[in-house]
Design a protein around this motif. Structure first.
Motif, PDB file in Angstrom:
ATOM      1  N   ALA A 187      66.350  56.355  68.426  1.00  0.00           N
ATOM      2  CA  ALA A 187      65.157  55.589  68.067  1.00  0.00           C
ATOM      3  C   ALA A 187      64.812  55.784  66.597  1.00  0.00           C
ATOM      4  O   ALA A 187      64.472  54.833  65.890  1.00  0.00           O
ATOM      5  N   ALA A 188      64.902  57.043  66.133  1.00  0.00           N
ATOM      6  CA  ALA A 188      64.606  57.313  64.728  1.00  0.00           C
ATOM      7  C   ALA A 188      65.611  56.622  63.816  1.00  0.00           C
ATOM      8  O   ALA A 188      65.249  56.072  62.777  1.00  0.00           O
ATOM      9  N   GLY A 248      67.294  53.924  64.532  1.00  0.00           N
ATOM     10  CA  GLY A 248      67.024  52.494  64.554  1.00  0.00           C
ATOM     11  C   GLY A 248      65.846  52.116  63.689  1.00  0.00           C
ATOM     12  O   GLY A 248      65.875  51.104  62.984  1.00  0.00           O
ATOM     13  N   PHE A 249      64.784  52.954  63.709  1.00  0.00           N
ATOM     14  CA  PHE A 249      63.617  52.681  62.864  1.00  0.00           C
ATOM     15  C   PHE A 249      63.995  52.770  61.392  1.00  0.00           C
ATOM     16  O   PHE A 249      63.590  51.922  60.588  1.00  0.00           O
ATOM     17  N   LEU A 250      64.777  53.794  61.040  1.00  0.00           N
ATOM     18  CA  LEU A 250      65.139  53.978  59.639  1.00  0.00           C
ATOM     19  C   LEU A 250      66.008  52.837  59.130  1.00  0.00           C
ATOM     20  O   LEU A 250      65.807  52.328  58.027  1.00  0.00           O
ATOM     21  N   GLY A 255      66.134  49.815  60.350  1.00  0.00           N
ATOM     22  CA  GLY A 255      65.298  48.619  60.269  1.00  0.00           C
ATOM     23  C   GLY A 255      64.374  48.649  59.068  1.00  0.00           C
ATOM     24  O   GLY A 255      64.158  47.632  58.407  1.00  0.00           O
ATOM     25  N   PHE A 256      63.827  49.838  58.759  1.00  0.00           N
ATOM     26  CA  PHE A 256      62.948  49.979  57.600  1.00  0.00           C
ATOM     27  C   PHE A 256      63.709  49.691  56.314  1.00  0.00           C
ATOM     28  O   PHE A 256      63.215  48.964  55.435  1.00  0.00           O
ATOM     29  N   ALA A 267      55.530  50.627  56.140  1.00  0.00           N
ATOM     30  CA  ALA A 267      56.329  50.981  57.315  1.00  0.00           C
ATOM     31  C   ALA A 267      55.612  50.640  58.608  1.00  0.00           C
ATOM     32  O   ALA A 267      56.246  50.251  59.598  1.00  0.00           O
ATOM     33  N   GLY A 268      54.270  50.769  58.614  1.00  0.00           N
ATOM     34  CA  GLY A 268      53.531  50.510  59.837  1.00  0.00           C
ATOM     35  C   GLY A 268      53.127  49.066  60.038  1.00  0.00           C
ATOM     36  O   GLY A 268      52.923  48.639  61.178  1.00  0.00           O
ATOM     37  N   GLN A 284      56.527  45.704  57.063  1.00  0.00           N
ATOM     38  CA  GLN A 284      57.907  45.362  57.407  1.00  0.00           C
ATOM     39  C   GLN A 284      58.009  44.505  58.658  1.00  0.00           C
ATOM     40  O   GLN A 284      58.983  43.774  58.830  1.00  0.00           O
ATOM     41  N   TYR A 285      57.001  44.575  59.537  1.00  0.00           N
ATOM     42  CA  TYR A 285      57.035  43.803  60.778  1.00  0.00           C
ATOM     43  C   TYR A 285      56.400  42.423  60.634  1.00  0.00           C
ATOM     44  O   TYR A 285      56.675  41.524  61.434  1.00  0.00           O
TER      45      TYR A 285
END
Length: 607
Positions: free
Chosen positions: A52-53, A55-57, A59-60, A578-579, A582-583
């Motif tokens: 998960a980490a 994938g987040f990194l 994606g970021f 990041a929060g 990016q989304y």
């Protein structure tokens, strides 16, 4: 969320795509789901968290490296949803002058002259020349980009990436918010002083109205007049750009006329012997004075943020940027020559040197004009500052990096109503409850950051790696190599500034300068440059490189708390991006809620 197209990423950041293998036998959906659930139950929790980490990194990083896609042609804003083009070249020049020249022209000229002597004139010329380098970079990008809001943020988004653009916005916006509140309190104080010229009111106006009265041990400083002035200016800006431009034109013209009258009144009191010695404390004091008065020219970049409201932006914006800056240089130099010629520099006051100089000559009526000019100057500076803030919020709201409420434009007034009210409220709260003057030493960080990045944008957007046959160094691409050279130049300027500030050996300054020269040679001969359409900054890449170097040298002269502010705010901005950013970012024009906002004339991909 719609998956972003791969072309938004630089080539070196793209992941190779593979075609999925197909087989004749397909698993039953239920059977496959059961197997997936069983596998997940036997998977260690640590591996799930690591995945998960990771994938987040990933994606970021993919989101942070996105760049603004460019279409072939820019179109006008949709009817009823965009801003209106009502600003001509004359209004743009006055917009830049209004943002640059405040009450400081009556104060900073004399305070710096107390150290540099009559050589303060050279200080203003040197600082003006340095600002011209930045103005040339702004002028090229303003002419090359489509006529939409954004300024330095927009240029960074196209030249570098999304995260860097957001960082530039946050640094600029903190300067604007604190600066607007500080100017509002100064305007309130000057306004009260102007009212106290009336004998009936002198000494009868409470301090909490305009000067500020502290409570709770200085934690709160109440000022009633500052928020009222901010509400009035915000209402003018919300009403329409034509009306706000008319107010700025009137106040700026009044200010220029007063400065010219003051100069002509002082010319007849000039004693040429006061100009000798011209540099009593040496050339170093003159250079130090240049680093101080550099910020007196800040404001011409406001013209770039009015691109969507300019009648002929590609032609008028460069004229507005350079014309306003040159006019400011002439006015500052004229005031410097007069004030140092009227009174020996050693006798100049600290708080109001120009007014005291005329009072000493018996010309008290000029001090009244100076008070009026100070009020007019602060009013235009505050008005333009609030105007620029709202346009920056509008740009980020359109791009999705901020909530969409900031992207709304009033259908009849054609102003970003929500953004304008927001910036007015923030400034009113800060000005009405806090003594923001104490935060002045952490300002100018955003200005220097924006200037440096814009200068770097001119260089990167001139690169044409599709026609070069040069090989990159190792695994580093030609584009990465060029960016590395820009970073080296910036760091060299900062180190040279530190050495100058703390009086280290001159050899260290020379070494830092030589390192920057080597990086400059690499940029000159390792990259291929193309001439852009419209206005072209001369001497690329030399002029932008010198601009970056000098801006970072000035960055080193700021207060240490300004450096801490830069780091802390950057970390907070990365967290916000990041929060949220990016989304919600919508860099693709096809996915954009405002399809009329398009970009042209810039390479669509990073090398």
């Amino acid at each position: 969320m719609t998956q972003e197209p791969t072309s938004l990423l630089p080539v070196w950041a793209r992941a190779p795509t593979r075609r999925a293998k197909t087989t004749r036998r397909q698993r039953h959906p239920l059977h496959a789901a059961a197997m997936a659930e069983e596998g997940a139950s036997h998977r260690p929790p640590s591996s799930s968290a690591a995945a998960a980490a990771g994938g987040f990194l990933s994606g970021f990083c993919a989101a942070a490296l996105r760049r603004k896609p460019i279409s072939a042609h820019a179109t006008h804003a949709a009817s009823g949803e965009g801003l209106v083009r009502q600003l001509g070249v004359f209004e743009l020049v006055l917009l830049g002058i209004g943002a640059s020249i405040g009450a400081g022209i009556f104060v900073v000229t004399g305070t710096v002259a107390r150290d540099a002597g009559p050589g303060v004139t050279i200080s203003f010329v040197l600082a003006g020349a340095a600002c011209v380098l930045n103005a040339l970079c702004y002028a090229e990008l303003a002419s090359r980009f489509p006529a939409v809001v954004g300024g330095a943020y927009l240029y960074t988004y196209a030249a570098f990436n999304e995260l860097t653009a957001f960082l530039v916005f946050t640094q600029l916006m903190l300067d604007y918010h604190i600066g607007a509140a500080s100017i509002a309190r100064s305007l309130a104080s000057y306004f009260v002083q102007f009212l106290e010229l009336i004998p009936l009111l002198k000494g009868h106006i409470p301090t909490w109205i305009g000067h500020g009265e502290e409570f709770f041990g200085g934690v709160v400083s109440v000022n009633i007049l500052a928020p009222i002035l901010l509400i009035i200016l915000t209402a003018i800006l919300c009403y329409g750009v034509k009306e706000s431009s008319a107010v700025n034109t009137f106040m700026t013209t009044l200010k220029i006329v007063i400065v010219i009258v003051v100069v002509f009144a002082g010319v007849f009191e000039v004693d040429v012997s006061n100009w000798s010695p011209f540099m009593p404390n040496g050339f170093k004091a003159v250079v130090t004075g240049a680093t101080v008065v550099f910020f007196a020219y800040v404001g011409f970049d406001a013209v770039a943020n009015s691109a969507e409201e300019a009648k002929k932006p590609q032609r008028d914006l460069p004229i507005g940027i350079l014309g306003s800056l040159l006019a400011c240089v002439l006015l500052y130099v004229a005031v410097c020559l007069v004030i140092t010629g009227m009174v020996p520099y050693t006798l100049l006051g600290e708080d109001a040197p120009l007014a005291e100089a005329f009072a000493a000559k018996g010309l008290k009526f000029v001090t009244v004009l100076i008070s009026i000019g100070a009020v007019a100057g602060l009013t235009t500076t505050l008005l333009v500052g609030l105007y620029v803030q709202s346009r920056l919020y509008l740009g980020l709201g359109r791009d999705g990096l901020l909530p969409s409420v900031f992207a709304k434009v009033h259908p009849t007034r054609h102003t970003p109503l929500h953004s304008q009210i927001w910036v007015g409220c923030v400034a009113a709260v800060l000005a009405g409850l806090f003594n923001v003057h104490e935060l002045s030493h952490i300002l100018s960080v955003g200005t220097l950051t924006g200037y440096s990045v814009v200068s770097a944008c001119v260089i990167t957007l001139r690169w044409n790696d599709k026609t070069t046959s040069r090989h990159s160094l190792g695994s580093m691409s030609i584009w990465q190599e060029g960016v590395l050279c820009l970073v080296i130049i910036a760091l060299s300027g900062f180190v040279a500034g530190l050495c100058y500030r703390f009086s280290y050996a001159t050899a260290f300054i020379i070494i830092a300068f030589l390192i920057a020269v080597v990086a400059g040679f690499a940029l000159q001969f390792r990259q291929v440059y193309v001439d852009p359409p419209g206005f072209s900054c001369p001497g690329v890449p030399i002029v932008p490189m010198v601009s970056v170097f000098f801006n970072m040298l000035l960055f080193a002269q700021l207060h240490e708390e300004a450096w801490y502010r830069f780091v802390i705010l950057s970390l907070l901005a990365v967290g916000v991006y990041a929060g949220y950013g990016q989304y919600h970012a919508v860099p693709s024009c096809s996915d954009h809620p405002h399809p009329a906002v398009a970009y042209h004339g810039i390479p669509s991909e990073a090398p």
